[in-house]
Enzyme design. Structure first.
Site, short mmCIF file in Angstrom:
data_model
loop_
_atom_site.label_atom_id
_atom_site.label_comp_id
_atom_site.label_asym_id
_atom_site.label_seq_id
_atom_site.Cartn_x
_atom_site.Cartn_y
_atom_site.Cartn_z
N GLU A 279 52.10 36.37 38.10
CA GLU A 279 53.21 37.27 38.42
C GLU A 279 53.98 36.80 39.66
O GLU A 279 54.28 37.57 40.56
CB GLU A 279 52.69 38.70 38.64
CG GLU A 279 52.04 39.28 37.40
CD GLU A 279 51.57 40.72 37.55
OE1 GLU A 279 51.27 41.14 38.66
OE2 GLU A 279 51.52 41.41 36.52
N LYS A 347 39.28 41.44 35.63
CA LYS A 347 39.53 42.85 35.29
C LYS A 347 38.64 43.25 34.13
O LYS A 347 38.35 42.43 33.26
CB LYS A 347 41.00 43.05 34.90
CG LYS A 347 41.94 42.97 36.09
CD LYS A 347 43.37 43.37 35.74
CE LYS A 347 44.26 43.24 36.98
NZ LYS A 347 45.66 43.61 36.74
N ASP A 352 45.27 44.82 31.00
CA ASP A 352 45.64 45.26 32.35
C ASP A 352 45.31 46.72 32.59
O ASP A 352 46.23 47.56 32.60
CB ASP A 352 47.14 45.02 32.58
CG ASP A 352 47.55 45.28 34.01
OD1 ASP A 352 46.66 45.39 34.86
OD2 ASP A 352 48.77 45.38 34.26
N GLU A 380 46.75 53.71 37.88
CA GLU A 380 48.06 53.16 37.57
C GLU A 380 48.55 53.57 36.17
O GLU A 380 49.69 53.95 36.00
CB GLU A 380 48.01 51.63 37.67
CG GLU A 380 49.30 50.96 37.26
CD GLU A 380 49.27 49.44 37.39
OE1 GLU A 380 48.26 48.89 37.86
OE2 GLU A 380 50.27 48.81 37.02
O1 GCW Z 1 48.36 46.00 36.85
C1 GCW Z 1 49.27 45.07 37.33
C2 GCW Z 1 50.05 45.86 38.30
C3 GCW Z 1 50.55 45.09 39.49
C4 GCW Z 1 49.37 44.34 40.08
C5 GCW Z 1 48.83 43.39 39.04
C6 GCW Z 1 47.59 42.66 39.51
C7 GCW Z 1 48.90 43.89 42.38
O2 GCW Z 1 51.12 46.48 37.63
O3 GCW Z 1 51.08 46.01 40.40
O4 GCW Z 1 49.72 43.66 41.25
O5 GCW Z 1 48.45 44.09 37.88
O6 GCW Z 1 46.51 43.14 39.22
O7 GCW Z 1 47.71 41.64 40.15
#
Ligand code: GCW
Length: 691
Positions: A279, A347, A352, A380
């Site tokens: 990202e 994760k 996500d 989130e």
């Molecule tokens: O879940 C996404 C989020 C971002 C986050 C990214 C990550 C910190 O929308 O805000 O950035 O993952 O985990 O790096």
């Protein structure tokens, strides 16, 4: 007479204030009893034993306590034993922090009412490193934080105006700081990454390192080490070098120097957390180097001091058409190339932090490299701080899958470092977590980090007893029942039967129709693949992206096969016609309608259950949660109407009879701005002003 009346009045005021002054800031921590327990230490006193003694002296009312350091072969440093014989308690541990953990456990047992006249217990953590990750920025904002501002960083106009007084909440408000440290220590959380993984290079400036040192000093006696998330380009941005290439000698020297500076200030500094080439963040890939080469650069700089590097596997760059496969693709071939103080932070799910994901197939792919799960405590994608979603049930589900199908325990135990992290939901709101009941998620994370075999319901029971000790048995059960069903309710209205990533921009409101000209794999339409014929993302080997083959066959084959794939993952792994029969016997269309409706019904039920607790909960907290639950039900309806009307617009089938007819039009849903004007709870300062 007059005097007696005045005394009575004062007493009444004190009592009223005491019972109505609960702003949630004390979390699940016990209150002082008023009595003073006799505590004797049979060991050298340290700041940590001082805390243990103080906690017990103020909080324990079951007789004298002995604290002793005992080295026992095979006993982990953090482990402890508690025994009580003829009313006399002894806590032993190989370390002072173990004694503190034992002290907190004893106090918790006192509130839980589980202390018997004679008992003996020993407890030892499964994970050695149990971390909170704070996604907090220097400017005081918190990425995906929904509980106010950062509890660490409030640096205005950094770095120009940075001065001695320009410090964060931690130093300005010692009581509150101590609560943070006590809360973590009471669960066994022993580390905190103090800043966002989208890391400012300024974290490694001397000014910020000095502030970090202050936090380290506050947290150290509670057994909490500090860590920092670092930006891979720091040598360029902070160090003024021309490159951050891992093979550049100057760059290597810079990191070594930086490590030396850090460890001079903070001798027990935990290490670095890195988000690289994801990202838009810089990383070794910018110089044609691998993640292993990048991670090792940092790892070798801090290795002499015992530091670790947590290198994130969340590489959200489009290298494969299916994002769910990416972590494994990026890291599997690098196994064996990382230094032994590198841990790959993964994760829990492969996309996500969705309300429900199967586990990430990277777990168990690495045989020579340590891996650690990353949970997201902040909600989130689960209604942020507006919706009730107790995540203990989600993490329990993760452990139930990852233990048998990804060898979780054996892999953790063979690694040099055995760790777990959770993205914190803390902020400056008086109750710390925005939604008062979201404290349960911080609590559950800590408990499961300590012991991943604990079940979500046990933890929910503990948390309710500790936080609301005055509830009667029925009220207690009501609240536990609310927690236990809450996450499934959110799943029902946000991602029924595996239909994931249906969020609008804010990651809050529905956006099933969203087809903006941005990266396809960020869009709901990409994940729902819905058209007139069917719906779902095909990850099968037979016809799809073959993500199922990334798993151990015992799991992958069950998912691959349409007849064995559980309904909860149906649209995660399969694209099916609207008329496909689910295991429930309903068609996919009916099943979707069923779950969206159920989500709304469940949200309503949460409201009813909460309302039944009126009078038993502090009025401020009661009202706060009541408003949030209203919002949750309203949002569940938007989700139900928006998603179902959109899907109906593709296939034209009627709604089943059991569905409550929509109360919004599709156009309305498309333009809803649900995330605007989120209900926000007051900050500590605001509350102090009005009280
Ligand atoms: O879940 C996404 C989020 C971002 C986050 C990214 C990550 C910190 O929308 O805000 O950035 O993952 O985990 O790096």
């Amino acid at each position: 007479m007059k005097k007696t009346f005045l005394v009575l009045l004062t007493l009444m005021c004190v009592c009223c204030c005491a019972s109505f002054a609960d702003d949630g800031s004390n979390l699940w921590l016990h209150k002082a009893t008023g009595d003073k327990a006799a505590v004797t230490l049979h060991a050298k006193s340290t700041p940590t034993t001082d805390i243990a003694i103080k906690e017990l002296t103020d909080g324990w009312n079951g007789g004298a306590v002995n604290l002793a350091i005992t080295k026992q072969k095979g006993m982990k440093r953090d482990a402890f034993s508690i025994s009580r014989k003829r009313g006399f308690v002894t806590i032993t541990s190989p370390s002072d922090i173990g004694l503190l953990y034992g002290a907190y456990r004893l106090l918790q047992m006192q509130t839980l009412g589980t202390v018997s006249e004679d008992f003996e217990l020993t407890d030892s953590p499964f994970h050695d490193i149990r971390l909170l990750n704070h996604w907090d920025n220097l400017d005081g904002n918190s990425e995906r934080g929904y509980a106010g501002k950062s509890i660490f960083w409030h640096v205005q106009g950094f770095p120009e105006t940075l001065g001695q007084n320009d410090v964060a909440d931690m130093r300005n408000n010692p009581l509150r700081n101590t609560t943070y440290a006590r809360a973590n220590a009471s669960l066994g959380i022993n580390g905190a990454v103090l800043n966002n993984v989208n890391a400012s290079p300024k974290m490694l400036t001397t000014e910020v390192l000095q502030m970090t040192q202050q936090y380290a000093d506050v947290l150290r006696p509670y057994g909490i080490k500090v860590y920092l998330a670092v930006n891979f380009s720091s040598p360029v941005i902070v160090g003024g070098l021309k490159t951050a290439d891992p093979y550049d000698k100057e760059v290597q020297r810079w990191w070594k120097q930086k490590a030396k500076e850090i460890y001079n200030l903070i001798p027990d500094f935990g290490g670095f957390l890195v988000k690289a080439n994801s990202e838009g963040q810089p990383g070794p890939g910018d110089y044609g180097r691998t993640h292993a080469e990048g991670a090792n650069l940092l790892a070798s700089a801090i290795r002499p001091y015992g530091g670790i590097v947590m290198w994130r596997a969340f590489i959200n760059n489009p290298t494969d058409p299916d994002r769910a496969k990416q972590a494994r693709i990026e890291f599997e071939h690098l196994d064996g190339q990382f230094l032994d103080n590198v841990i790959i932070q993964v994760k829990n799910g492969p996309i996500d932090f969705q309300p429900r994901e199967p586990f990430n197939a990277l777990f168990d792919a690495l045989k020579l490299t340590a891996e650690m799960p990353e949970f997201q405590i902040t909600q989130e994608y689960l209604g942020q701080s507006n919706h009730l979603a107790y995540l203990g049930t989600m993490w329990e589900e993760f452990f139930h899958e990852v233990m048998p199908y990804a060898n979780y325990k054996a892999n953790q135990l063979r690694a040099r470092y055995n760790a777990i992290a959770g993205v914190a939901n803390t902020g400056t709101d008086a109750d710390w977590t925005g939604h008062p009941l979201a404290q349960s998620n911080w609590y559950a994370f800590g408990r499961m980090a300590w012991n991943p075999d604990l079940d979500a319901e046990t933890i929910a029971n503990e948390w309710v007893s500790l936080t609301f000790p005055k509830l009667d048995a029925k009220q207690h059960q009501t609240l536990v029942a609310m927690l236990m069903r809450s996450r499934e309710a959110v799943v029902d209205y946000e991602m029924p039967i595996g239909l994931h990533h249906q969020f609008g921009d804010s990651h809050y409101a529905p956006g099933a129709w969203d087809n903006r000209p941005i990266r396809r794999d960020w869009l709901p339409v990409f994940y729902n693949q819905a058209d007139a014929e069917g719906i779902g993302f095909d990850r099968t080997k037979a016809t799809g992206t073959d993500a199922t083959s990334q798993y151990h066959p015992d799991f992958g084959n069950v998912m691959e096969n349409l007849s064995t794939c559980p309904d909860k993952y149906l649209l995660w792994f399969h694209h099916v016609p609207w008329t496909h029969r689910c295991q429930s016997g309903r068609t996919v269309w009916e099943e979707l309608c069923y779950h969206y409706q159920n989500g709304v019904n469940e949200a309503r039920q949460l409201q009813r259950q909460w309302n039944s607790l009126e009078g038993a909960i502090d009025p401020d907290i009661f009202r706060d949660v009541q408003i949030r639950l209203m919002t949750q039900t309203r949002d569940a309806e938007w989700w139900k109407d928006g998603c179902l009307l959109y899907f109906q617009s593709l296939h034209g089938m009627p709604f089943p009879d059991f569905l409550d007819p929509p109360v919004h039009t599709l156009e309305e849903c498309k333009h809803s701005r649900l995330n605007v004007g989120l209900y926000r709870s007051p900050t500590h300062e605001e509350l102090n002003k009005v009280r």
